[in-house]
Design an enzyme around this catalytic site. Structure first.
Site, mmCIF file in Angstrom:
data_model
loop_
_atom_site.group_PDB
_atom_site.id
_atom_site.type_symbol
_atom_site.label_atom_id
_atom_site.label_comp_id
_atom_site.label_asym_id
_atom_site.label_seq_id
_atom_site.Cartn_x
_atom_site.Cartn_y
_atom_site.Cartn_z
ATOM 1 N N ASP A 234 6.065 4.640 -23.456
ATOM 2 C CA ASP A 234 4.697 4.274 -23.799
ATOM 3 C C ASP A 234 4.592 4.267 -25.333
ATOM 4 O O ASP A 234 5.504 4.723 -26.013
ATOM 5 C CB ASP A 234 3.769 5.343 -23.205
ATOM 6 C CG ASP A 234 2.333 4.879 -23.075
ATOM 7 O OD1 ASP A 234 2.024 3.771 -23.507
ATOM 8 O OD2 ASP A 234 1.529 5.659 -22.542
ATOM 9 N N GLU B 224 4.586 0.512 -29.762
ATOM 10 C CA GLU B 224 4.229 -0.680 -30.577
ATOM 11 C C GLU B 224 4.729 -0.554 -32.011
ATOM 12 O O GLU B 224 5.026 -1.589 -32.589
ATOM 13 C CB GLU B 224 2.712 -0.895 -30.544
ATOM 14 C CG GLU B 224 2.204 -1.300 -29.174
ATOM 15 C CD GLU B 224 2.174 -0.135 -28.177
ATOM 16 O OE1 GLU B 224 2.018 1.017 -28.633
ATOM 17 O OE2 GLU B 224 2.336 -0.371 -26.983
ATOM 18 N N ASP C 2 -3.207 -0.400 -21.169
ATOM 19 C CA ASP C 2 -4.365 0.398 -20.767
ATOM 20 C C ASP C 2 -5.566 -0.479 -20.433
ATOM 21 O O ASP C 2 -6.495 -0.624 -21.224
ATOM 22 C CB ASP C 2 -4.700 1.391 -21.878
ATOM 23 C CG ASP C 2 -3.545 2.362 -22.101
ATOM 24 O OD1 ASP C 2 -2.636 2.419 -21.242
ATOM 25 O OD2 ASP C 2 -3.539 3.066 -23.127
#
Ligand SMILES: *[C@@H]1O[C@H](CO)[C@@H](O)[C@H](O)[C@H]1NC(C)=O
Length: 910
Positions: free
Chosen positions: A488, A491, A564
């Site tokens: 997760d 980025e 999300d």
């Protein structure tokens, strides 16, 4: 205990972050818009023919065509606000041609002009095998187009297509030989611009500010922009990730309200909004166009810096004097990137699947997943402790709901130190995993790229001591072979950084600025995690790693999800085009959080979400820790039944899904497809993103509103479509109204055969030896075909031929199983005793009585009966019970109207 050490050669993280997950709603002002982004603002304000560029010194050198791009001396280039001194040194262009109609165009600074540093060229994405498909250009021909005085240089591409470089003004395009019709063109509107690196002098101030952050920009502005045109295009698609429609709406031009361009900049966006060009977690700068006249073409720019792309409405260039040599319909686009080089690929198609294959030949096809990963996954932030895990697991069994994987989010760790366990909540992680594994189930835990700054934490100590950052674990205790990983926040998400990410001027190993590689950061993290799991299993088993960030090539390392999302109907709706877009840009193994991550879905939304997601490649329920529990048995018997049914249907179709994953692995054609990929000539499909195809055989119509008792479904082509539940036949080429209350509408296309496994089991492992059902939907000439691919579901032995691959053909009342495996296995073989226990025939109008099975020369009964399971109308369908032929063998089954008579043709009723 296995050790998993992966050091990554490129991305050694120099910044350390402490990590906390927090929640807030989408804050527009936290992110830059185009006007606040100087390179984007400048590029967008340029007028057509801004660029005056000439290609000179065109030669064929070392198999490529090369040229210099120069700005004529007498032309004073537009002076942009912050670049008082545009470098006007020549640029170097090279053009290469590869097999299957791929043109590669590169433009970079000229190294002989001593630029202050080499610009970043993205490594590790283009396959080495692709390079070996380069064709050796021998020569080029010259021509003068449309009375231009300047020369053009023409090279042959493929199958009647050629590429042309016009020297003055500079333009590159691909056209059909003969007709001269264009397919793709570059710089036709003269928007090309390339800001060259500079050495800072006294008085130069290149700083850029955004909110409280300052970007020092040590080399000055270094952006690149150009226009790209797609001919014969009705729509353009691709360039994920945006929460928007499948076909990309214009962002600028007459008749449209100017919006932000489509942004490609990997960001952690809380509660993202739908119908927005805002850039989300991953970036793939690959656009496809499709239209009735040319078909499909594609353009891919391999560049990892922030990118912005405008889709321009027709007539945007009306005030310029540009006239194109033909009046072909086209869509123009403007591409802008903050840094890097031009390394771009033109794909000529012309069919949708050709473009998918051409793109996959450059960046790779998707990895073959383990079978378990194609089942249902249950996740929540967080399952609290071992007791909670045990409970959830046993409830699935109690309610007869199959599932394969239980997931743990960040709270399982010892104070957010990845690769550790909270030993109070999870005292025996290995036993817990073994207990799940005893029922064939796996576990996945989360690993974020943030390393806790804690001198007592072994990962942090080792990374600091050696001056690099470790991308995966060492001495990860509490792990067993049934444990897999979820990446997760890669980025990367940096809560106190600009736009919640890393500063653009941060330096990576090799003096590469973060701005140059930002969009590839998560890709490397994913790659390293996948390599780590592979090493743990001694290279034997296929890894499973889910990642939030992605980049071209991600498909080779694992799975992605759409991040999300929120428990709203609009978010269920947008998940479909988002996943379809990922599929056509190479990443077929993707899904959205079922139910929506943030917020509490109402029960009907949750049920519908299961019904739609059951047909999408990655199928996982997940929820934020502030939400109410939402496991499928918590909403009353009727709703449990509906969710159970949705998950079970997915499990019955796993043999079909797995076969499609293999097709994607071999060809790059995605598992789920926009309708136009299967029906490229049916214009009514081009803009449809509420329905989708699973393979070539199933059409799924999502339901995205409350209280839908029925649905209007457009069924393409001249085929007949059979309702999956009732077997009812519908005519294609029109919109049909169908019942939609208990399940979403799903149809099998005539002419196809689908393999299923219909017995209920707890997980995929228990299904291994189950017999198959074949569902045959006959076309108007009484024919159908389909495939079945099987292997051990976990190792790499299939790469050496250890698999079964059959083609089933039905024609003239006879079903035949043909071997498709290309060569005999070298090394271990894959054996299966599985049989076919039932064959269901849809669209068979005559009524055979018996069937003869060869080579056994055995005769069996044929029954007319209702199709298995489900409620509703039950038209008669033909069932052949217990033919008991083996899936691994050659055989045929001939139907007889009466003994000894070959059966005639079937005809669909509509
Ligand atoms: C298929 O998947 C495997 C395993 O992930 C991978 O090694 C291989 O390169 C892929 N492509 C083909 C054509 O087998």
């Amino acid at each position: 205990m296995k050790s998993v050490v992966v050091l990554h050669h490129l991305l050694c993280l120099l910044l350390l972050f402490s990590h906390l997950k927090s929640v807030s709603s989408w804050k527009k002002e936290e992110f830059r818009n185009c006007d606040q982004t100087p390179f984007c603002k400048r590029a967008r304000s340029r007028k057509p023919q801004h660029c005056k560029l000439t290609a000179t010194d065109v030669v064929v050198d070392n198999g490529d065509l090369t040229a210099k791009l120069i700005t004529p001396n007498n032309f004073q280039q537009n002076l942009d606000e912050d670049s008082s001194e545009i470098a006007s040194k020549p640029l170097i262009l090279s053009l290469s041609v590869y097999q299957n109609g791929i043109l590669r165009l590169k433009i970079d600074e000229d190294p002989s002009q001593n630029p202050p540093k080499k610009r970043f060229e993205v490594p590790d994405v283009v396959l080495p095998e692709f390079e070996s498909k380069k064709l050796w250009l021998q020569r080029h021909t010259k021509e003068v187009i449309n009375g231009d005085s300047a020369e053009s240089f023409v090279v042959y591409l493929f199958d009647g297509y050629e590429a042309v470089i016009r020297s003055d003004p500079f333009e590159v395009f691909v056209r059909e030989q003969g007709s001269g019709n264009r397919v793709l063109s570059f710089n036709t509107h003269g928007l090309f611009d390339f800001e060259q690196l500079r050495v800072k002098k006294e008085g130069d101030n290149w700083e850029e500010r955004f909110r409280s952050h300052t970007d020092s920009r040590p080399y000055g502005p270094q952006s690149i922009s150009f226009d790209m045109s797609f001919y014969g295009a009705d729509f353009v698609y691709g360039i994920p990730e945006h929460a928007t429609t499948l076909s990309l709406k214009p962002t600028n031009g007459p008749g449209v309200e100017q919006s932000e361009p489509y942004r490609l900049f990997n960001l952690d966006v809380f509660e993202y909004i739908t119908d927005s060009p805002f850039g989300l977690y991953g970036s793939i700068p690959f656009m496809l166009s499709h239209g009735k006249s040319h078909g499909t073409s594609g353009f891919f720019w391999l560049n990892a810096a922030e990118m912005q792309i405008d889709v321009l409405a027709p007539g945007w260039d009306a005030e310029s004097s540009i006239s194109l040599p033909s009046d072909q319909k086209r869509i123009d686009t403007l591409w802008m990137s903050e840094a890097g080089i031009i390394d771009s690929f033109f794909f000529i198609g012309p069919k949708p699947k050709d473009v998918a294959k051409q793109y996959a030949s450059v960046t790779g096809t998707s990895a073959m997943p383990q079978l378990f990963a194609t089942g249902y996954h249950q996740c929540r932030w967080n399952y609290r402790d071992e007791e909670d895990v045990k409970n959830v697991d046993s409830k699935f069994d109690e309610h007869d709901i199959p599932y394969d994987v239980l997931w743990l989010d960040i709270e399982h760790t010892n104070g957010k130190r990845y690769f550790t366990w909270d030993r109070v909540l999870f005292p025996n992680p290995e036993e817990m995993q073994k207990d799940l594994a005893s029922r064939g189930r796996k576990m996945v835990t989360i690993v974020d790229p943030h390393i806790k700054r804690d001198e007592g934490y072994h990962i942090h100590k080792e990374a600091s001591k050696n001056g690099y950052y470790v991308k995966d674990a060492t001495e990860y205790s509490g792990s067993t072979p049934s444990l897999y990983i979820w990446n997760d926040m890669n980025e990367p998400s940096v809560f106190n950084g600009p736009e919640v990410t890393m500063p653009r001027d941060a330096l990576h190993y090799g003096n590469i600025e973060h701005r140059e590689l930002h969009n590839a950061y998560g890709y490397y993290f994913h790659m390293a995690t996948s390599d780590g799991l592979l090493k743990r299993e001694g290279g034997k088993d296929r890894p499973f790693v889910l990642s939030r960030a992605f980049f071209p090539g991600t498909q080779r390392y694992g799975t992605v999800w759409t991040g999300d999302n929120t428990a709203e109907w609009e978010q269920l709706r947008v998940s479909v085009p988002m996943i379809l877009t990922l599929g056509i840009t190479g990443i077929t193994f993707s899904g959205a959080d079922v139910g929506g991550f943030f917020g509490n879905p109402d029960t009907e939304l949750l049920v519908r979400w299961y019904q739609v997601a059951a047909y999408l490649p990655f199928f996982r329920g997940h929820a934020h820790h502030d939400t109410k529990r939402r496991e499928p048995w918590l909403f009353g018997d009727r709703n449990t039944e509906l969710m159970r049914e949705a998950i079970r249907v997915r499990y019955t179709l796993l043999p079909y899904f797995y076969t499609l994953f293999r097709e994607a692995n071999v060809s790059g054609v995605p598992v789920v497809r926009p309708l136009w990929m299967e029906f490229p000539n049916d214009e009514a499909t081009f803009n449809n993103d509420e329905a989708f195809m699973v393979g070539n055989a199933l059409l799924v119509q999502g339901i995205y509103t409350e209280n839908a008792k029925d649905a209007s479904v457009y069924l393409p082509g001249d085929e007949t479509w059979y309702d999956l539940r009732s077997g009812t036949a519908y005519k294609g080429g029109k919109t049909q109204k169908v019942e939609a209350s208990g399940a979403i509408p799903v149809f099998q296309r005539s002419g196809t055969i689908i393999p299923r496994k219909d017995r209920f089991r707890r997980s995929t492992v228990q299904m291994e030896n189950d017999p198959y059902t074949l569902v045959i939907a006959l076309d108007s000439s009484g024919e159908a075909e389909g495939e079945l691919y099987i292997d051990d579901g976990k190792s790499y032995d299939f790469k050496n031929g250890a698999y079964i691959h059959r083609r089933f053909l039905f024609s003239n009342g006879k079903l035949t199983s043909v071997n498709l495996a290309t060569s005999a296995s070298v090394g271990p073989t894959f054996l299966s005793d599985c049989t076919i226990e039932r064959i269901i025939l849809l669209g068979q109008t005559s009524k055979p009585k018996s069937a003869r099975i060869e080579p056994a020369n055995r005769v069996t009964e044929v029954e007319l009966g209702p199709i298995q399971t489900r409620t509703g109308v039950r038209p008669s369908v033909l069932t052949i019970r217990k033919p008991n032929v083996k899936v691994s063998e050659d055989w045929s089954i001939q139907l007889f109207l009466k003994k000894g008579t070959s059966n005639g043709r079937g005809k669909a009723k509509a």
